[in-house]
Design an enzyme around this catalytic site. Structure first.
Site, mmCIF file in Angstrom:
data_model
loop_
_atom_site.group_PDB
_atom_site.id
_atom_site.type_symbol
_atom_site.label_atom_id
_atom_site.label_comp_id
_atom_site.label_asym_id
_atom_site.label_seq_id
_atom_site.Cartn_x
_atom_site.Cartn_y
_atom_site.Cartn_z
ATOM 1 C CD1 TRP A 90 0.520 -0.737 3.310
ATOM 2 C CD2 TRP A 90 -0.478 1.151 3.849
ATOM 3 N NE1 TRP A 90 0.555 -0.505 4.483
ATOM 4 C CE2 TRP A 90 -0.183 1.019 4.524
ATOM 5 C CE3 TRP A 90 -1.794 2.308 3.315
ATOM 6 C CZ2 TRP A 90 0.132 2.089 5.729
ATOM 7 C CZ3 TRP A 90 -1.512 3.309 4.639
ATOM 8 C CH2 TRP A 90 -0.728 2.886 5.942
ATOM 9 C CG ASP A 91 5.248 0.729 1.020
ATOM 10 O OD1 ASP A 91 3.695 -0.103 1.973
ATOM 11 O OD2 ASP A 91 5.885 0.166 1.426
ATOM 12 C CD GLU B 29 2.646 -3.379 9.458
ATOM 13 O OE1 GLU B 29 3.803 -3.270 9.345
ATOM 14 O OE2 GLU B 29 2.656 -3.795 8.344
ATOM 15 C CE LYS C 124 6.577 -1.717 12.081
ATOM 16 N NZ LYS C 124 5.463 -2.916 10.617
ATOM 17 C CD GLN C 125 2.975 2.813 9.015
ATOM 18 O OE1 GLN C 125 3.858 0.882 8.514
ATOM 19 N NE2 GLN C 125 2.881 3.622 8.109
#
Lengths: 759, 759
Positions: free
Chosen positions: A357-358, A488, A601-602
C-alpha cells in the site's frame, strides 16, 4: 548507523576501500533504469563479502511458501523479485594472476555515483601479489534512454610493468536468490551461444516461464583508439562468454567497453528474443559508449528538471534528498503499467513482491508531483488490471458478489504474504487504493479516470467493506472486528479508527463516483452496471446506511479519536520513558509485549487525519497529535513523513525537522543497520513529501494549488519543483522570503499562506 | 468418519484386509507400556501404505523451527517425539518369495487388540504369487510388567507345500520422522553388533544425545516344541540382524519368538547399555513368551480393577470407553516423573512435545480417579522440575523477579510452539498448572504437597500474573490485554474472562498456600522465601490488590460473563445456522473470519464455571450455558466433556449424551478423518470425565466424595470404579437404582444426590 560516505551535493562518494562496508555500498551505489538494475558489485572477480544482485522489472518467481502453521486461505507461494542473469562481470587476469581486490593491495579506491547523470564510477590502484601495479577506472550505467541497454567502460593502466592480460566477458545466468525458501535456484537455461564478438544466454524462470535474454558484445581501445583483439568464446551451463588476451604496455591505458542488452519475454516474443538481442547489440556497439551515455545523461537531466529539491546550508540534507529522488526515479519510470515500486527497487532482493500500500499512500504523491501525470496514472491502472485477482482473493476469504480485497503484497495481483494478522486483517490497504484514485483525480483533475477505470475498482472495494462490517446490536452501530491497522504493533483489534474511517469514506466516494459517471457517460455506466451485476439501488442504500452508522471509537472527554476499541485500557506511556536498550522494540521485545503496549509503530489515527485533513479542525489535529505523537516509535520508515506534515501544520517546527532527519539519510547513513540488504525505496517518497507537503505546505484543494512554507532553522534556503497540470512550479524558500513561480507552462493561480497570487 | 471395526466389549477387531484403512488401524491397534510403544504395523515386510512408528518415552529431538516470519522470543527449536529404532520386524521369504500382504492374496485377515490384557493378535492366510498358501498367527505385546521388554510370537503354517523359509530378525535404527521440518534423519549409530543369537544397535539422537539401545534375540519352535535353527548375522548402517533358514513342512506350524529389550540412557549409564541389554535379553529368553505374557496380563488386570467402566445396553459405548481408558493407561503409567502424556501417545508422531495444559485440565482427574495417587503426583512434580525453565521462558518475554510462564508445549520444560498468538498469549495454561495443584490436593487431601513443591510453583505463577496485568486508568480495574483464551478461535483479545478469573484465583490460592505452609513447616517456608527472594509483605499486598480489583467482563443486563471485551459486538449466531459445507470451520473458513465470528472452538467461559463451579449459582450456570453452548462448534476434542459435565448438572440429559457421543468413539470411528496420524490421547481423559463427573456427578468437596448420577436413556445400566484416598469405590447406575459401594479399603462417607450414606 555508519557514516562513511562523503557529503556532496550531487554525488555519493566512498573513498578508501573498507571491505566491511562493501555490501552497504553495493546497495547505496546501485543503478537502474526502471526496467533493470543491479547492485554496485565489482566488474572483476571479488572473493570477499559481496552480494551479487541483478534484477529485471516484472520478472518474479513464486517461491513455495514457508510457514510454521498453515492457516486456511494462505497463499501457496510468495512471489520473489529474482536475482537475474548478470552482464556486468569482467574477469581480469594479468600474467595468470586474477585481479581480486580481496587479494590485492588497494590504494586510491574511490566509488562515486553521480546522481545527476546516473553514472557509477570506480577507480583504484591495485598491487597484485606479484607486485604488478595497475590503475583501473570503471564506469557503468543502465541507460535511462533505453531500458534494455547497459554499458561499462573498464580501463586498465599497467603502472610498473608490461605483460599479458587475459579477459573473460561473460553472461552468467547461474545465479541464486539469497532469500530462496528452500535453497533452490530459480533459472533454467533455454538457449546460449557465444562467438568471438557476442555472447547470449536466454534463461527461463521456473514455474512462471519468463524468458530473459541477456546479450553482450564489446570493443577494446588503446589510449582511446580502437584496438581489436583476437577473441574466443567459452560456454558452460547457463553461461556464455567471450575471452581474449592482450599485451599490456606499461603506462598505456587499455579499455574494454562491454555493451549489454537485457530483453524479457514481457516485451518481446520469446522466439524473437535472440534476433532482437543481436540487432540491438550491433546497434549499440555502433553507437558507442559515449553517445549512449549522452542519451542517458540527457534523460536524467530532463527528469531532474521537474523533480529537483535544493537545500542550502546543509550539504548532508541536500545529498540525502537528492539520493531519495534519484532512487525513486531509477526504480520506477512509469512507462509500463505492469510495473510497480518494489520495496528494495533494484538494490536488493529482501521482501518479496513489488507492491504494497506504500505505492498509493506514499509513492503516488511523489510521482504526481515530479513527473508526467501518466506515470501516476499507470500506477492506478496497475491496480485496475489486478481487480479480478483482488475479487478472487476476497472470495478465498469468504466474500462474495464481486467484493475485492487487494493483496497486502503482490507481484501479479495475487497475495504473497502469509501472516494471518497482516494478510487477512491489514485490510486498510483496500482503502488506500481507493484513496489513490481520489488523490490522483484531486491532483490532476482527470475525473474521466473514474469512468474509464476508477469506478469499477471503487465498487469492488465498497462491496468488500459492506460485507466486512457487521451490525453490533450492542453498540447499535456498524463495527469492523478483527483488523490490523496501519500501526502493525497492534493485531486483530476491533474498530480501528483509521480503517473504519477510510471504509466509510470509500463508500461515500464511491457514491460520488457513481453520480459523476452516470452524468459523464451514461452508456459507460450502464455497461459497467451490467459487467459487475451492480444492483445500484440496493447496494448504495446499504452503503449509505453503513457510512452514516459506522462506529468510530472516540474519547469524547479528551476529544480524542481512539486508535481502536480498548486503547485506553493500556498503560499510557511515552517513548521518552523507554530505555535505550529496549529500542527498537521489534528487536528487543516479544511480540505480545509490543502488542499490549501503547507504543505505535507508524502513524495510524494521524494517518487518517493526514488523509482527510479538511474534515478535522486545527484543534482536533492538535489534541490527537499531542496524544499520539509521544507514543510513536516510528519503527516503520513510512511513519515520520506523516508526522512531519502534521507537525508543520501545527507549527511544531522542531518536531517536524526532527522527524525529517529520521528518513532523509536512512540508507546513506545505514540508520537501521540493514542497508546492506538494499535501500528502503518506498519510504524515500515520504522524504520527498516531508519537504514538499511538510515544510512547503503544498496542498491541492478544489483544483487549486496551495503552499504554506516555512524553513527549518538549520537551513539557509531550500527550493523544490513540482509538476502540476502541465506546469512546472518552482518554490524557493529562504529565511527572508518565499518565491513561487511557474517556470514552465501557463500562468496559474496559487494560494500561498492563505493569500492568492498569480505565478 | 469410518466405521469398519467390530463392536465388542473388550476387543478391538478388524476383519478382512482393507489397505485403505491400514494406517487408521495402525493407530488404533497401537500398543505401549508407558515406556515404549509402537503403531500396529506388520512384522513382515509391507510395500503398501503404512506408517512405521516406534516410540520411546522421553526421547525427543529438537528439530529446527520452521516459521514464515520470525518473531522475537520464538523458540529456536520444536521438540519432537522421535520415531525410534524398530524391533518388531520379521522379514519372511519362502523359496525366495517375500511375504508382503500388498502382493499376496489375503484371506481370513483379522487384527485384534485385546484391551483387557494388551495383546495384539493378527491372523491371516496368504497365498503368494507362486500359489503357496501359508497361515500366519502373530501375537505381540509391550510388557506392562517391565517397560523395557517386548515380545512377538510369529507362527507360520504352510498349508499346501513344504519348502525353504528364510527369516531376517533385525533391529533397524535407520528410521525417520514423517514430520521432520527439513527432511533430516535424527539418529546416528553409536554401536551395533550381531551374532547368531542376538543383535544390538545403540542409536544416538542428534543434538540431545539420547542413547537408545535396542536388542533382540529369538527362539524357534516346531508345533510348540523348541527347534533350534542355524543362524547367521548381518549388519549395515544403523542396522543389525539375525538371519536363518528353515525347511517348512506342510501343515507343521513353525513359530519364531522374537524377544526385544529397549533401554535408554535416561535409565541406564551409557557405557553400561550393552551389558544391561545382553543380560536382560538372556533373562527374558529364559523366561519365555508365555511367562512374560502372564506377568504382562496380570499387570493389566490389576490396572483394570481400579479403572474399568461398564456400560450395558450399548456395546459401541462400552467398547469406546474402554478404548479410551486402555490408551490412557498404556500411554502414561505414572512411575516416572520425567514423563508426561503426549497428545498422540505411542500411536503417532504428529504434534511435537509431550505436554500441554491438557495434562492438568483433563488428564489429571483421570489418573487421580483410576490409579494410585502417586501417578497424579508425578505429573505435578514434572512441572515442579520445569519451574526454572518456566522462569527462563518468562524472562525471554520480558518478565522479571522469578515470574514463571510454563510453555504451551514442551518436552523438557522449554517452549516448543511458535505461533505468537498461542506461544506468547495463551497464558491461561499457567492457571491450569496452579489449578492442577489445587485439584490434586482437593482429591487426595495431601496438603503437604504445597510445602514440598506446590508453593514454589504457585509463587512463580502468581508473580507472572502480577506482572502480566496492568492498571486501566479508564476502567479503574486491573486488566489483562492481548491474550488467547481456551477458545483458540479468538486471538489477542483483551480481558478474557476465563484467564482473568483463573489469574485472580491463583493469587488467592497462593495466599492460602502461603498461610498453610507457614503453619505446616515454618523452616521450610523460610527456606523457600530465601530461595526465591520472596518479599511476602509487598508481593502479597500487590496480589491482594489485583485479585480484588480484577476486571471480569460481564453483561449485567443478561447476567452473562463475557468471554472477552467486545464479545457482544459480534453477530451472535448459533451453530445450527451454519451450513454443513462450512464445517469444520477451521478447514473451511479463513482465520480472520473464524476470529470475528462468535463461534467457539472449545469451552471458555464454561471452562471457568466448570473449574470453579462452587462459586456460581445454578442460574448463573444455566444462563451462561444457554448462551454459549449454542455457539460452540467443539472443534477441539477437549471441549465436549466440559459441556457433558455442565449439561448433566443442568439436567440437560439429551445434550449431555449428544456431547458424550462426540468424544467416546472419536478415534475408533475416525470421526475427524485424522486417526491415521495417531489417536487423540489427552482428550480420552475427557471421555472418562464425561462418564464419571458428568453422568456420575462425582465431585470432591471439603474432603468428601459426592455423586449425583443419572443414566442416559440409551443405556440400560453403567458402572465405574474410582480410587479415592486408599479405597476403590464401585458405582452402579441402572434405570431403577444407584448403588455405590467401597469395594476395597476402609468405609467412607459418600454423599449421593445430596443425601449422605456410608458405603
Amino acid at each position: 548507523m555508519k557514516q562513511y560516505l562523503k557529503h556532496d551535493a550531487w554525488k555519493i562518494i566512498e573513498e578508501g576501500f573498507t571491505p566491511a562496508n562493501n555490501r552497504i555500498s553495493e546497495s547505496v551505489f546501485s543503478i537502474g533504469n526502471g526496467r533493470m538494475g543491479q547492485r554496485a558489485t565489482f566488474e572483476e572477480q571479488y572473493s570477499g563479502d559481496t552480494h551479487q544482485g541483478s534484477y529485471v522489472a516484472g520478472v518474479y518467481y513464486p517461491d513455495k511458501t514457508r510457514v510454521g502453521w498453515w492457516k486456511n486461505g494462505y497463499p501457496e507461494y510468495f512471489a520473489k523479485v529474482l536475482n537475474a542473469p548478470s552482464w556486468i562481470d569482467i574477469d581480469v587476469s594479468i600474467e595468470g594472476e586474477v585481479l581480486d581486490l580481496a587479494k590485492a593491495k588497494v590504494e586510491n579506491f574511490k566509488r562515486e555515483l553521480n546522481m545527476q547523470n546516473g553514472l557509477l564510477t570506480r577507480t583504484f590502484i591495485a598491487t597484485l601479489p606479484s607486485g604488478k601495479r595497475i590503475a583501473v577506472d570503471a564506469k557503468r550505467f543502465c541507460s535511462m534512454a533505453d531500458g534494455e541497454v547497459g554499458a561499462i567502460r573498464y580501463a586498465i593502466t599497467p603502472l610498473n610493468f608490461s605483460g599479458n592480460l587475459s579477459v573473460v566477458l561473460p553472461v552468467d545466468a547461474d545465479v541464486e536468490n539469497k532469500d530462496a525458501n528452500y535453497d533452490e535456484k530459480f533459472w533454467e537455461e533455454i538457449y546460449k551461444s557465444a562467438d568471438i564478438d557476442r555472447a547470449i544466454v536466454i534463461a527461463e524462470t521456473k514455474k512462471t516461464k519468463f524468458h530473459v535474454c541477456t546479450g553482450i558484445n564489446f570493443l577494446t581501445k588503446e589510449n582511446d583508439k580502437v584496438k581489436p583483439v583476437v577473441a574466443k568464446s567459452e560456454t558452460r551451463d547457463k553461461y556464455a562468454a567471450i575471452t581474449f588476451n592482450y599485451d599490456l604496455k606499461e603506462n598505456i591505458t587499455f579499455s574494454i567497453e562491454k555493451y549489454a542488452v537485457v530483453l524479457s519475454s514481457e516485451n518481446h516474443k520469446k522466439d524473437l528474443l535472440v534476433s532482437a538481442a543481436e540487432q540491438k547489440l550491433r546497434s549499440i556497439k555502433t553507437e558507442g559508449f559515449d553517445r549512449l551515455f549522452d542519451a542517458h545523461q540527457n534523460n536524467w537531466l530532463k527528469r531532474w528538471q521537474g523533480a529537483d529539491i535544493t537545500i542550502e546550508g546543509d550539504i548532508a540534507a541536500q545529498q540525502g534528498i537528492r539520493f531519495n529522488i534519484f532512487q525513486l526515479m531509477q526504480t520506477y519510470t512509469g512507462d509500463d503499467e505492469r510495473l510497480n515500486i518494489g520495496p528494495k527497487g533494484f538494490t536488493g532482493e529482501k521482501y518479496g513482491g513489488s507492491t504494497y500500500w506504500d505505492t498509493e499512500a506514499y509513492c503516488l504523491p511523489f510521482y504526481l508531483g515530479t513527473t508526467d501525470e501518466k506515470v501516476a496514472r499507470n500506477l492506478l491502472v496497475y491496480r485496475y488490471k489486478h481487480l479480478q485477482k483482488a475479487i478472487e482473493n476476497a472470495a478465498k476469504l469468504g466474500f462474495t458478489n464481486g467484493a475485492a480485497l487487494y493483496p497486502m503484497v503482490t507481484m501479479n495481483g495475487e497475495e504473497c504474504h502469509n501472516e494471518w494478522e497482516i494478510t487477512f486483517e491489514e485490510i486498510h490497504r483496500n482503502g488506500a487504493i481507493a484513496y489513490g484514485i481520489y488523490d490522483y483525480i484531486r491532483y490532476t483533475g482527470e475525473e474521466k479516470y473514474l469512468t474509464q477505470y476508477g469506478l469499477e475498482v471503487l465498487i469492488g472495494i465498497s462491496r468488500f467493506w459492506a460485507q466486512r462490517v457487521n451490525w453490533s446490536a450492542d453498540k447499535k452501530k456498524y463495527v469492523m472486528l478483527g483488523v490490523t491497522g496501519p500501526n502493525e504493533y497492534e493485531n486483530n483489534v476491533n474498530n480501528n479508527w483509521y480503517t473504519n474511517l477510510i471504509a466509510a469514506w470509500t463508500l461515500e466516494y464511491t457514491q460520488q463516483a457513481i453520480d459523476f459517471v452516470k452524468i459523464d457517460d451514461k452508456a459507460a455506466y450502464e455497461k459497467l452496471v451490467k459487467k459487475v451485476s451492480f444492483n445500484e439501488k440496493e447496494e448504495t442504500a446499504k452503503w449509505s446506511d453503513i457510512r452514516t452508522n459506522m462506529y468510530l471509537p472516540e474519547d469524547s472527554k479528551r476529544g480524542l479519536y481512539l486508535q481502536q476499541d480498548g486503547f485506553l485500557d493500556k498503560e499510557l506511556l511515552t517513548v521518552d520513558k523507554l530505555r535505550k536498550e529496549d529500542r527498537p522494540l521489534n528487536q528487543k521485545w516479544s511480540w505480545d509485549r509490543i502488542l499490549r503496549s501503547c507504543f505505535i509503530k507508524q502513524a495510524d489515527v494521524l494517518q487518517g487525519i493526514y488523509f482527510f485533513e479538511d474534515r478535522f479542525s486545527f484543534d482536533d489535529l492538535k489534541r490527537n497529535f499531542d496524544f499520539y505523537e509521544p507514543m510513536t516509535v516510528h519503527e516503520s520508515s513510512l511513519s515520520p513523513c506523516v508526522h512531519v506534515i502534521l507537525a508543520s501544520v501545527l507549527g511544531y517546527k522542531e518536531k517536524a525537522y526532527e522527524m525529517y532527519l529520521r528518513t532523509s539519510r536512512l540508507d546513506l547513513d545505514d540508520y537501521n543497520n540493514d542497508t546492506e540488504d538494499g535501500c528502503h525505496i518506498t519510504s524515500m517518497a515520504g522524504t520527498w513529501m516531508s519537504v514538499v507537503k511538510g515544510f512547503g505546505g503544498m496542498r491541492v484543494r478544489d483544483g487549486k494549488l496551495y503552499f504554506n512554507p516555512f524553513i527549518p532553522d538549520q537551513w539557509k534556503s531550500y527550493s523544490f519543483k513540482v509538476e502540476f497540470r502541465g506546469r512546472v512550479i518552482l518554490v524557493n524558500v529562504s529565511k527572508a522570503s518565499t518565491d513561487i513561480k511557474v517556470i514552465s507552462g501557463d500562468p496559474l493561480e496559487i494560494i500561498v499562506g492563505e493569500e492568492k497570487e498569480l505565478a
